[in-house]
Motif scaffolding. Structure first.
Motif, PDB file in Angstrom:
ATOM      1  N   ASP A 718       0.821  -1.214   0.000  1.00  0.00           N
ATOM      2  CA  ASP A 718       0.000   0.000   0.000  1.00  0.00           C
ATOM      3  C   ASP A 718       0.850   1.258   0.000  1.00  0.00           C
ATOM      4  OD1 ASP A 718      -2.295  -1.364  -0.098  1.00  0.00           O
ATOM      5  OD2 ASP A 718      -2.694  -1.307   2.076  1.00  0.00           O
ATOM      6  N   ASP A 719       1.881   1.263   0.853  1.00  0.00           N
ATOM      7  CA  ASP A 719       2.759   2.442   0.878  1.00  0.00           C
ATOM      8  C   ASP A 719       3.449   2.628  -0.446  1.00  0.00           C
ATOM      9  OD1 ASP A 719       1.959   2.815   3.430  1.00  0.00           O
ATOM     10  OD2 ASP A 719       3.736   1.848   4.339  1.00  0.00           O
ATOM     11  N   PHE A 720       3.875   1.519  -1.010  1.00  0.00           N
ATOM     12  CA  PHE A 720       4.566   1.600  -2.286  1.00  0.00           C
ATOM     13  C   PHE A 720       3.654   2.185  -3.364  1.00  0.00           C
ATOM     14  CE2 PHE A 720       5.706  -0.252  -6.397  1.00  0.00           C
ATOM     15  CZ  PHE A 720       7.032   0.142  -6.517  1.00  0.00           C
ATOM     16  N   ILE A 721       2.446   1.669  -3.423  1.00  0.00           N
ATOM     17  CA  ILE A 721       1.500   2.132  -4.448  1.00  0.00           C
ATOM     18  C   ILE A 721       1.157   3.613  -4.234  1.00  0.00           C
ATOM     19  CG2 ILE A 721      -0.860   1.881  -5.313  1.00  0.00           C
ATOM     20  CD1 ILE A 721      -0.595  -1.112  -4.773  1.00  0.00           C
ATOM     21  N   ASN A 722       0.876   3.963  -2.999  1.00  0.00           N
ATOM     22  CA  ASN A 722       0.511   5.379  -2.730  1.00  0.00           C
ATOM     23  C   ASN A 722       1.652   6.308  -3.085  1.00  0.00           C
ATOM     24  OD1 ASN A 722      -2.019   4.719  -1.797  1.00  0.00           O
ATOM     25  ND2 ASN A 722      -1.328   4.465   0.324  1.00  0.00           N
ATOM     26  N   THR A 723       2.893   5.862  -2.789  1.00  0.00           N
ATOM     27  CA  THR A 723       4.053   6.694  -3.127  1.00  0.00           C
ATOM     28  C   THR A 723       4.162   6.865  -4.624  1.00  0.00           C
ATOM     29  OG1 THR A 723       5.183   5.930  -1.142  1.00  0.00           O
ATOM     30  CG2 THR A 723       6.534   6.951  -2.861  1.00  0.00           C
ATOM     31  N   ARG A 724       4.016   5.767  -5.351  1.00  0.00           N
ATOM     32  CA  ARG A 724       4.146   5.842  -6.809  1.00  0.00           C
ATOM     33  C   ARG A 724       3.004   6.655  -7.446  1.00  0.00           C
ATOM     34  NH1 ARG A 724       8.359   5.017  -5.448  1.00  0.00           N
ATOM     35  NH2 ARG A 724       9.805   3.333  -6.011  1.00  0.00           N
ATOM     36  N   ILE A 725       1.803   6.535  -6.850  1.00  0.00           N
ATOM     37  CA  ILE A 725       0.683   7.344  -7.383  1.00  0.00           C
ATOM     38  C   ILE A 725       0.969   8.825  -7.201  1.00  0.00           C
ATOM     39  CG2 ILE A 725      -1.740   7.952  -6.988  1.00  0.00           C
ATOM     40  CD1 ILE A 725      -2.272   5.047  -6.407  1.00  0.00           C
ATOM     41  N   GLN A 726       1.489   9.179  -6.039  1.00  0.00           N
ATOM     42  CA  GLN A 726       1.784  10.591  -5.787  1.00  0.00           C
ATOM     43  C   GLN A 726       2.845  11.097  -6.743  1.00  0.00           C
ATOM     44  OE1 GLN A 726       2.916  11.403  -1.777  1.00  0.00           O
ATOM     45  NE2 GLN A 726       3.080  13.614  -2.095  1.00  0.00           N
ATOM     46  N   GLU A 727       3.866  10.250  -6.998  1.00  0.00           N
ATOM     47  CA  GLU A 727       4.911  10.676  -7.943  1.00  0.00           C
ATOM     48  C   GLU A 727       4.363  10.774  -9.359  1.00  0.00           C
ATOM     49  OE1 GLU A 727       7.948   7.841  -7.389  1.00  0.00           O
ATOM     50  OE2 GLU A 727       8.623   8.626  -5.444  1.00  0.00           O
ATOM     51  N   ALA A 728       3.503   9.799  -9.698  1.00  0.00           N
ATOM     52  CA  ALA A 728       2.966   9.798 -11.063  1.00  0.00           C
ATOM     53  C   ALA A 728       2.048  10.987 -11.295  1.00  0.00           C
ATOM     54  CB  ALA A 728       2.214   8.485 -11.321  1.00  0.00           C
ATOM     55  N   ASP A 729       1.400  11.474 -10.234  1.00  0.00           N
ATOM     56  CA  ASP A 729       0.525  12.635 -10.398  1.00  0.00           C
ATOM     57  C   ASP A 729       1.281  13.857 -10.881  1.00  0.00           C
ATOM     58  OD1 ASP A 729      -1.714  11.306  -9.705  1.00  0.00           O
ATOM     59  OD2 ASP A 729      -1.681  11.906  -7.589  1.00  0.00           O
ATOM     60  N   ASN A 730       2.555  13.897 -10.578  1.00  0.00           N
ATOM     61  CA  ASN A 730       3.381  15.054 -10.986  1.00  0.00           C
ATOM     62  C   ASN A 730       4.288  14.733 -12.172  1.00  0.00           C
ATOM     63  OD1 ASN A 730       2.425  16.743  -8.871  1.00  0.00           O
ATOM     64  ND2 ASN A 730       3.707  15.598  -7.444  1.00  0.00           N
ATOM     65  N   ASP A 731       4.065  13.587 -12.825  1.00  0.00           N
ATOM     66  CA  ASP A 731       4.923  13.174 -13.961  1.00  0.00           C
ATOM     67  C   ASP A 731       4.243  13.566 -15.257  1.00  0.00           C
ATOM     68  OD1 ASP A 731       6.619  12.091 -15.724  1.00  0.00           O
ATOM     69  OD2 ASP A 731       6.432  10.003 -15.017  1.00  0.00           O
ATOM     70  N   PRO A 732       4.780  14.578 -15.980  1.00  0.00           N
ATOM     71  CA  PRO A 732       4.125  15.007 -17.224  1.00  0.00           C
ATOM     72  C   PRO A 732       4.402  14.090 -18.404  1.00  0.00           C
ATOM     73  CG  PRO A 732       6.057  16.324 -16.846  1.00  0.00           C
ATOM     74  CD  PRO A 732       5.946  15.402 -15.655  1.00  0.00           C
ATOM     75  N   THR A 733       5.319  13.127 -18.292  1.00  0.00           N
ATOM     76  CA  THR A 733       5.702  12.302 -19.449  1.00  0.00           C
ATOM     77  C   THR A 733       5.033  10.957 -19.441  1.00  0.00           C
ATOM     78  OG1 THR A 733       7.589  11.411 -18.247  1.00  0.00           O
ATOM     79  CG2 THR A 733       7.931  13.459 -19.473  1.00  0.00           C
ATOM     80  N   ALA A 734       4.132  10.670 -18.529  1.00  0.00           N
ATOM     81  CA  ALA A 734       3.488   9.358 -18.475  1.00  0.00           C
ATOM     82  C   ALA A 734       2.646   9.168 -19.730  1.00  0.00           C
ATOM     83  CB  ALA A 734       2.640   9.247 -17.234  1.00  0.00           C
ATOM     84  N   PRO A 735       2.806   8.047 -20.462  1.00  0.00           N
ATOM     85  CA  PRO A 735       2.042   7.827 -21.707  1.00  0.00           C
ATOM     86  C   PRO A 735       0.599   7.520 -21.409  1.00  0.00           C
ATOM     87  CG  PRO A 735       3.289   5.881 -21.164  1.00  0.00           C
ATOM     88  CD  PRO A 735       3.714   6.890 -20.166  1.00  0.00           C
ATOM     89  N   PRO A 736      -0.291   7.824 -22.345  1.00  0.00           N
ATOM     90  CA  PRO A 736      -1.710   7.516 -22.160  1.00  0.00           C
ATOM     91  C   PRO A 736      -2.008   6.056 -22.432  1.00  0.00           C
ATOM     92  CG  PRO A 736      -1.381   8.618 -24.250  1.00  0.00           C
ATOM     93  CD  PRO A 736      -0.027   8.588 -23.589  1.00  0.00           C
ATOM     94  N   TYR A 737      -2.889   5.495 -21.643  1.00  0.00           N
ATOM     95  CA  TYR A 737      -3.334   4.100 -21.856  1.00  0.00           C
ATOM     96  C   TYR A 737      -4.851   4.098 -21.900  1.00  0.00           C
ATOM     97  CZ  TYR A 737       1.437   2.681 -20.799  1.00  0.00           C
ATOM     98  OH  TYR A 737       2.778   2.525 -20.809  1.00  0.00           O
ATOM     99  N   ASP A 738      -5.363   3.439 -22.959  1.00  0.00           N
ATOM    100  CA  ASP A 738      -6.815   3.404 -23.117  1.00  0.00           C
ATOM    101  C   ASP A 738      -7.490   2.716 -21.954  1.00  0.00           C
ATOM    102  OD1 ASP A 738      -6.798   3.010 -26.734  1.00  0.00           O
ATOM    103  OD2 ASP A 738      -6.533   4.750 -25.415  1.00  0.00           O
ATOM    104  N   SER A 739      -6.858   1.680 -21.437  1.00  0.00           N
ATOM    105  CA  SER A 739      -7.498   0.950 -20.345  1.00  0.00           C
ATOM    106  C   SER A 739      -7.681   1.852 -19.134  1.00  0.00           C
ATOM    107  CB  SER A 739      -6.688  -0.292 -19.966  1.00  0.00           C
ATOM    108  OG  SER A 739      -5.373   0.104 -19.563  1.00  0.00           O
ATOM    109  N   ILE A 740      -6.699   2.699 -18.885  1.00  0.00           N
ATOM    110  CA  ILE A 740      -6.840   3.615 -17.744  1.00  0.00           C
ATOM    111  C   ILE A 740      -7.858   4.703 -18.069  1.00  0.00           C
ATOM    112  CG2 ILE A 740      -5.594   5.113 -16.156  1.00  0.00           C
ATOM    113  CD1 ILE A 740      -4.905   2.168 -16.020  1.00  0.00           C
ATOM    114  N   GLN A 741      -7.889   5.124 -19.362  1.00  0.00           N
ATOM    115  CA  GLN A 741      -8.903   6.094 -19.750  1.00  0.00           C
ATOM    116  C   GLN A 741     -10.293   5.544 -19.517  1.00  0.00           C
ATOM    117  OE1 GLN A 741      -8.514   9.227 -20.929  1.00  0.00           O
ATOM    118  NE2 GLN A 741      -6.386   8.986 -20.314  1.00  0.00           N
ATOM    119  N   ILE A 742     -10.449   4.283 -19.780  1.00  0.00           N
ATOM    120  CA  ILE A 742     -11.763   3.677 -19.535  1.00  0.00           C
ATOM    121  C   ILE A 742     -12.095   3.753 -18.059  1.00  0.00           C
ATOM    122  CG2 ILE A 742     -13.024   1.482 -19.561  1.00  0.00           C
ATOM    123  CD1 ILE A 742     -11.416   0.791 -22.087  1.00  0.00           C
TER     124      ILE A 742
END
Length: 796
Positions: A718-742
């Motif tokens: 849980d800590d790992f996931i929450n940490t990575r989510i917080q970092e990803a929220d500020n990552d402008p280079t993350a590629p788009p994925y249709d599955s996540i868009q869904i």
């Protein structure tokens, strides 16, 4: 009455004699044109013949009010044609003919059959005619004549009013006109003296007189005094026949009132008045009354009172009660029995209005002596001052002396007094008072910032009579001590535009700040703003004190970037000028914001910065969600592989792919938005109608944010996931994925598909994980990106 009858008889005889003589006279008919025989020329040459009148004629008179036994002979009619043979008949017509006047048709004698009244009718007009007795043929034309009713004095004079009312000022000069009375007489004023009136006074002498011819009443005595007699009854007589004997008379009454003039001064009925006053009386209280009598009335009797002398002029005053015309002595200032026990006043009474012509009678004023005795009473204690003001410093220790109140018994006994604080307020919890000496002390430290003034009431009561007490207000001012440091006057927040290094700095302050201090202005009239000593050389910002209790915060450099740092916390020290000075450190928040070319603020959010860079928030969310899913899969895979080689992962009903689907179950389109709160994944730009493209890669590479550290070798999932989510929220280079868009945006009928790309229907217990081999390089890249090579490797 006998005289009247004789007079009437004489007049009748005279009238009959005149008529008898008139009947023997030959009165020619020149009074009537038809009785003459002269010829005149008429129209068209016609000769007119004037006949001769045949009447023996005279004007007739009859006495009024005749009451004799026989009818009165008025006169006789006779015609020249009458030869005495009885062939001529006389006929009478007109007013009263046949009723009042009758005629003997043979002789022509006219008699009055009734008593006549001249005042009712003065004359009658009749018609006479001579006709042939046998044929009734007129022998002469009819002719009119007048019978006059001769007046006798049968009406007395009558006044217009039965009673007359008149006024005349008292002390008027002799001959002053009072009123004119008028009478009238119904008799004939043109015949004799029947209507000639003469006035005389029957009652009212010697005070008044009346003019005989005019009826004007005048004063007859000098200096008639209203105060001696106010009303007079006068009787006036009017007599006809010029006032001679035998005349008739009438009377009237005249009520004459003397009006008042100010001819009397006020006078006190006694020379000394005795009064008393209690020493407990308050100013304005009535001491006593006196009255100077003035017999005049109205404004002439108005009296005013004044104190003209005496040893109590400063303590007493006198007013006038104009309803009772009394002088009212009142207390002007408190008196003290122990100081002086009696006072004397000299009071003067004078008329408000006076008549200058009566000043010679003497002054219109009078004086009297008023003696006032002071009565002793048991008085309550008296404080030496009507109120007290004391001062005490705030934060002073309990028991500090604030001040003292002092009262004493004004009576000769001089009883001891005891002091107490009014308990009807809660302020007594701050102070106590020594009941014997009146010293006031504090019971706890006081805070001026909480209350600057405290008002209490102190009672002083006699020790032998607790009902005799006095009350005095005491105001206590809490003096300020510099015990409060200045602070920001408001929650200030500054903004600075991100810019290039080469862009020149603006001379305008980022923000202007001021301060507030709860202490009095004496302990901080001017504030001093500065940076703490440890950051006095701050490379980013500086503070300039404006020396007017404000300061400006300026940027020392340019080139601020939200990508590097979007928020700065600047500590600022504020000091006051008190003794000793107080200071506090306040933190100013400065945000780096996006601005247009003119320096107008657009947005201060990091999200806005990313949008400006060309990458949408939706893409970031999709990338972060995908990373989270992959990390969960990898962690589960590695953990199960180490624990058990074959089978690697066993579930009772579903394989790994189905577990993944269960973990990130998409739901049924719009229904998943009802079942889960996905507001945190929504794109703010999408709400406003702008949805960035998610099918392209950003044109720049994202630089890792400062401060990110590699994850430790062993962390909780849980800590790992929450940490990575917080970092990803500020990552402008993350590629788009249709599955996540869904997951974030898809509703009912989405064309983006589902997570079925991971779905692999199988019923075998041996799970196929070949699809994970394609993700190995991506995990390697993710591990390199986050610097955690121990966690992910190529084999994974």
């Amino acid at each position: 009455m006998k005289e009247n009858y004789c007079l009437q008889a004489a007049l009748v005889c005279l009238s009959m004699l005149c008529h008898s003589q008139a009947s023997t006279l030959e009165r020619r008919s020149h009074l009537h044109p038809s009785f003459h025989g002269h010829h005149d020329r008429g129209k068209e040459g016609q000769v007119l013949q004037r006949s001769k009148r045949g009447w023996v004629w005279n004007q007739f008179f009859v006495i009024e009010e005749y009451t004799g036994p026989d009818p009165v002979l008025v006169g006789r009619l006779h015609s020249d044609l009458d030869t005495g043979d009885g062939k001529i008949k006389y006929i009478l017509s007109g007013e009263g003919a046949g009723t009042i006047f009758v005629i003997d048709d043979k002789s022509g004698n006219i008699h009055a059959t009734k008593t006549l009244d001249r005042e009712e009718k003065a004359q009658y007009t009749l018609m006479a005619q001579a006709v042939d007795r046998e044929t009734n043929r007129p022998l002469e034309p009819a002719s009119s004549f007048i019978v006059k009713v001769q007046d006798i004095n049968d009406n007395p004079p009558e006044f217009l009013h039965e009673i007359y009312y008149a006024n005349v000022p008292e002390r008027s000069n002799v001959g002053t006109s009072v009123i004119q009375v008028t009478a009238s007489d119904a008799d004939d004023p043109t015949y004799g003296n029947s209507a000639k009136l003469v006035y005389s006074i029957l009652e009212g002498q010697p005070y008044f007189s009346v003019e005989a011819q005019t009826g004007i009443i005048r004063t007859a005595l000098p200096n008639m005094d209203r105060e001696a007699k106010e009303e007079y009854h006068v009787v006036i007589q009017a007599k006809d026949m010029g006032g001679h004997m035998g005349g008739l008379s009438g009377t009237t009454k005249v009520m004459i009132t003397l009006t008042d003039v100010n001819d009397n001064p006020p006078k006190f009925p006694q020379s000394v008045y005795q009064m008393s006053v209690s020493e407990g009386a308050v100013p304005g209280e009535e001491v006593g009354r006196m009255k100077a009598k003035d017999p005049d009335i109205g404004e002439n009797g108005l009296v005013t009172y004044n104190i003209v002398d005496g040893d109590g002029m400063e303590l007493f005053e006198i007013t006038t009660d104009y309803e009772t015309q009394e002088g009212v002595v009142k207390l002007k200032k408190p008196v003290d029995f122990e100081t002086k026990r009696a006072y004397s006043l000299k009071v003067e009474a004078a008329n408000v209005h006076f008549d200058p012509k009566f000043i010679s009678n003497g002054p219109f004023k009078d004086t009297v002596t008023v003696k006032i005795a002071v009565e002793d009473v048991d008085e309550p204690p008296m404080f030496l001052a009507p109120s007290y003001i004391h001062e005490v410093q705030e934060n002073a220790a309990a028991g500090t002396v604030v001040g003292r109140v002092h009262a004493k018994d004004p009576d000769a006994a001089n009883s001891p007094v005891r002091y107490s604080i009014d308990r009807h307020t809660d302020l007594d919890r701050f102070f106590i008072i020594n009941p014997e000496d009146g010293f006031i002390k504090t019971t706890k430290p006081l805070d001026r910032e909480e209350t600057a003034w405290l008002n209490i009431s102190v009672f002083a009561a006699e020790i032998h009579n607790r009902h005799q007490e006095a009350k005095v207000p005491v105001a206590i001012r809490v003096l300020d001590v510099n015990d409060n440091a200045p602070k920001f006057a408001a929650p200030y927040e500054g903004f600075i535009c991100e810019s290039d290094q080469t862009k020149p700095l603006s001379n305008q302050p980022i923000v202007t700040i001021s301060a507030d201090d709860k202490d009095d202005t004496a302990n901080g009239p001017r504030f001093i703003f500065s940076l703490p000593p440890e950051i006095i050389h701050n490379p980013n910002f500086t503070v300039r004190d404006n020396r007017d209790n404000t300061a400006g915060v300026y940027a020392r450099r340019g080139g601020f970037s939200r990508q590097k740092q979007d928020l700065y916390l600047l500590p600022i020290v504020i000091s006051d000028g008190g003794i000793p000075p107080m200071s506090s450190t306040n933190t100013l928040t400065i945000k780096v914001c996006g601005c247009d070319v003119n320096g107008v603020l657009l947005s201060c959010n990091a999200e806005a910065y990313i949008l400006n860079a060309g990458l949408s928030t939706g893409a970031l969310i999709a990338i972060l969600a995908c990373i989270v899913i992959l990390l969960v899969i990898v962690v589960l895979f590695v953990t199960l592989r180490r624990q058990k080689k074959e089978p690697l992962i066993v579930f009772e009903e579903e394989d790994v792919r189905e577990n993944i689907i269960t973990y990130d179950d998409e739901g049924g389109g719009e229904e998943d938005t009802e079942a889960f709160d996905i507001a945190t994944l929504q794109n703010p730009d999408g709400i406003n109608g702008f949805i960035p493209r998610k099918d392209i890669k950003p044109e720049y590479q994202y630089m890792p944010r400062p401060g990110l550290r590699p994850a430790p070798n062993s962390v909780d999932v849980d800590d790992f996931i929450n940490t990575r989510i917080q970092e990803a929220d500020n990552d402008p280079t993350a590629p788009p994925y249709d599955s996540i868009q869904i997951y974030g945006y898809e509703g009912r009928g989405s064309v983006a598909g589902s997570l079925s790309s991971l779905e692999s229907a199988t019923t075998d217990s041996d799970l196929d994980y070949d699809y994970l081999q394609n993700w190995g390089p991506r995990f390697k890249k993710l591990a390199d990106l986050y610097g955690s090579k121990d966690t992910f490797d190529d084999d994974s």
